[in-house]
Design an enzyme around this catalytic site. Structure first.
Site, PDB file in Angstrom:
ATOM      1  N   GLN A 122       0.837  -1.204   0.000  1.00 57.67           N
ATOM      2  CA  GLN A 122       0.000   0.000   0.000  1.00 57.67           C
ATOM      3  C   GLN A 122       0.867   1.246   0.000  1.00 57.67           C
ATOM      4  O   GLN A 122       1.904   1.290   0.637  1.00 57.67           O
ATOM      5  CB  GLN A 122      -0.858  -0.031   1.268  1.00 57.67           C
ATOM      6  CG  GLN A 122      -2.062   0.850   1.216  1.00 57.67           C
ATOM      7  CD  GLN A 122      -3.063   0.511   2.320  1.00 57.67           C
ATOM      8  OE1 GLN A 122      -3.126  -0.614   2.764  1.00 57.67           O
ATOM      9  NE2 GLN A 122      -3.839   1.470   2.749  1.00 57.67           N
ATOM     10  N   SER A 149       4.188  -6.472   2.995  1.00 60.33           N
ATOM     11  CA  SER A 149       2.837  -6.387   3.554  1.00 60.33           C
ATOM     12  C   SER A 149       1.806  -6.910   2.543  1.00 60.33           C
ATOM     13  O   SER A 149       1.792  -8.081   2.229  1.00 60.33           O
ATOM     14  CB  SER A 149       2.547  -4.947   3.995  1.00 60.33           C
ATOM     15  OG  SER A 149       1.341  -4.874   4.703  1.00 60.33           O
ATOM     16  N   LEU A 150       0.950  -6.036   2.024  1.00 61.55           N
ATOM     17  CA  LEU A 150      -0.033  -6.419   1.007  1.00 61.55           C
ATOM     18  C   LEU A 150       0.632  -7.160  -0.154  1.00 61.55           C
ATOM     19  O   LEU A 150       0.061  -8.092  -0.740  1.00 61.55           O
ATOM     20  CB  LEU A 150      -0.726  -5.149   0.491  1.00 61.55           C
ATOM     21  CG  LEU A 150      -1.400  -5.246  -0.879  1.00 61.55           C
ATOM     22  CD1 LEU A 150      -2.663  -6.068  -0.785  1.00 61.55           C
ATOM     23  CD2 LEU A 150      -1.679  -3.866  -1.436  1.00 61.55           C
ATOM     24  N   ARG A 180      -9.333  -8.356   3.259  1.00 57.17           N
ATOM     25  CA  ARG A 180      -8.290  -7.833   4.163  1.00 57.17           C
ATOM     26  C   ARG A 180      -8.434  -6.318   4.312  1.00 57.17           C
ATOM     27  O   ARG A 180      -8.379  -5.776   5.418  1.00 57.17           O
ATOM     28  CB  ARG A 180      -6.923  -8.193   3.575  1.00 57.17           C
ATOM     29  CG  ARG A 180      -5.706  -7.701   4.376  1.00 57.17           C
ATOM     30  CD  ARG A 180      -4.440  -8.105   3.615  1.00 57.17           C
ATOM     31  NE  ARG A 180      -3.202  -7.877   4.363  1.00 57.17           N
ATOM     32  CZ  ARG A 180      -2.454  -6.795   4.265  1.00 57.17           C
ATOM     33  NH1 ARG A 180      -2.826  -5.811   3.452  1.00 57.17           N
ATOM     34  NH2 ARG A 180      -1.339  -6.680   4.968  1.00 57.17           N
ATOM     35  N   HIS A 192      -0.047  -3.606  11.257  1.00 59.53           N
ATOM     36  CA  HIS A 192       1.038  -4.463  11.776  1.00 59.53           C
ATOM     37  C   HIS A 192       1.320  -4.197  13.259  1.00 59.53           C
ATOM     38  O   HIS A 192       2.466  -4.094  13.684  1.00 59.53           O
ATOM     39  CB  HIS A 192       2.309  -4.288  10.924  1.00 59.53           C
ATOM     40  CG  HIS A 192       2.089  -4.663   9.495  1.00 59.53           C
ATOM     41  ND1 HIS A 192       1.907  -5.968   9.099  1.00 59.53           N
ATOM     42  CD2 HIS A 192       1.956  -3.897   8.380  1.00 59.53           C
ATOM     43  CE1 HIS A 192       1.688  -5.979   7.786  1.00 59.53           C
ATOM     44  NE2 HIS A 192       1.704  -4.742   7.337  1.00 59.53           N
ATOM     45  N   GLN A 218       0.545 -11.967  10.010  1.00 57.21           N
ATOM     46  CA  GLN A 218       1.153 -10.760   9.437  1.00 57.21           C
ATOM     47  C   GLN A 218       0.415  -9.468   9.792  1.00 57.21           C
ATOM     48  O   GLN A 218       1.021  -8.416   9.956  1.00 57.21           O
ATOM     49  CB  GLN A 218       1.215 -10.926   7.904  1.00 57.21           C
ATOM     50  CG  GLN A 218       2.043  -9.884   7.187  1.00 57.21           C
ATOM     51  CD  GLN A 218       1.349  -9.369   5.935  1.00 57.21           C
ATOM     52  OE1 GLN A 218       0.307  -8.724   6.011  1.00 57.21           O
ATOM     53  NE2 GLN A 218       1.935  -9.658   4.786  1.00 57.21           N
TER      54      GLN A 218
END
Length: 290
Positions: free
Chosen positions: A9, A87-88, A112, A194, A243
């Protein structure tokens, strides 16, 4: 060994993917399929939308995912020997190595994003970038703050993002400046990703992930949570769920990939953030952008 990395992102921009849509029949088919799966016209927002529209939660994560995955599918002789995503970006990487089908991954990315948005609305939370301090000092300062604030993204040496309750993050920023940080500034994000603030989202996403088919990957993925090579679909699932509330160990992942034989890194998707971080992690690393 060829490593492919996928951004998260924040890499989105107006016009992303339009050239792919216009020049590739495969890309057009996948973009059209994405509109049907998501139930709204994401391609129009990606190609012509404003920065504000692209920042909407339901748009941002699927948009970055679509750009990366569709771009990867148009690369000739695409045969990654190792993959990683920030991440993503981990979902994009899992399509690239065959663990997830395109449609399944897109549905998970959309779920998500919505789950994270809901979690953000429960308690005010945020993130901040800390520059110029050793990781251990940042971790120690976070531990001393009254409230929830944790190390969230280990991006490269001297660049660590912290995350948690808004008040605790603001307090940590002041303490980190006193401890010698060059900068400690709040980021324009929707919430404390996170970190433990994402626990409600983790619970929601876990059910969706458990209900999705994960295949045997064609090459290992270096996941954010363990920062090591993973090939077992069941372990990949568990790490994806964890995660949301655990830190992204990007520095450690890249170091491990290099130790395991990565000779060059290609960033697939919008922006050049990851290749920039990789160069800071290892000046000798060979990087490319597509």
């Amino acid at each position: 060994m060829k490593a492919y990395v996928f951004p998260g992102q924040g890499a989105q921009f107006t016009g992303m993917g339009k050239d792919l849509y216009e020049s590739s029949a495969i890309a057009k088919e996948l973009f059209d399929q994405a509109n049907n799966i998501l139930g709204f016209d994401i391609t129009t927002i990606m190609f012509e939308g404003t920065a504000e529209q692209l920042k909407e939660t339901k748009v941002t994560q699927p948009a970055v995912f679509l750009h990366s995955v569709i771009l990867a599918k148009t690369i000739e002789n695409f045969k990654p020997e190792m993959v990683a995503g920030h991440s993503l970006g981990e979902f994009s990487a899992l399509v690239a190595n065959g663990t997830l089908a395109f449609e399944d991954a897109l549905r998970l990315v959309s779920q998500r994003a919505m789950a994270m948005q809901k979690a953000c609305e429960i308690t005010p939370s945020t993130m901040a970038a800390v520059l110029g301090l050793e990781d251990a000092i940042v971790e120690q300062v976070c531990n001393e703050i009254d409230g929830v604030v944790v190390a969230a993204n280990y991006n490269c040496p001297g660049q660590l993002v912290i995350s948690g309750e808004t008040g605790a993050v603001e307090q940590a920023c002041e303490k980190l400046k006193e401890a010698g940080a060059k900068r400690a500034l709040l980021l324009p994000v929707g919430g404390g990703f996170h970190s433990p603030m994402m626990e409600p989202a983790r619970t929601e996403l876990a059910a969706a992930i458990e209900a999705t088919t994960f295949n045997q990957p064609t090459c290992p993925i270096y996941q954010n949570v363990p920062a090591t090579a993973v090939s077992d679909p069941e372990v990949i699932k568990k790490n994806l769920i964890v995660q949301l509330t655990a830190p992204v160990k990007w520095t450690q992942s890249i170091q491990q990939m290099i130790a395991d034989g990565a000779t060059n890194f290609t960033e697939v998707g919008p922006g050049k953030v990851l290749t920039g971080l990789i160069k800071k992690i290892d000046k000798e690393a060979e990087t490319f952008n597509i």
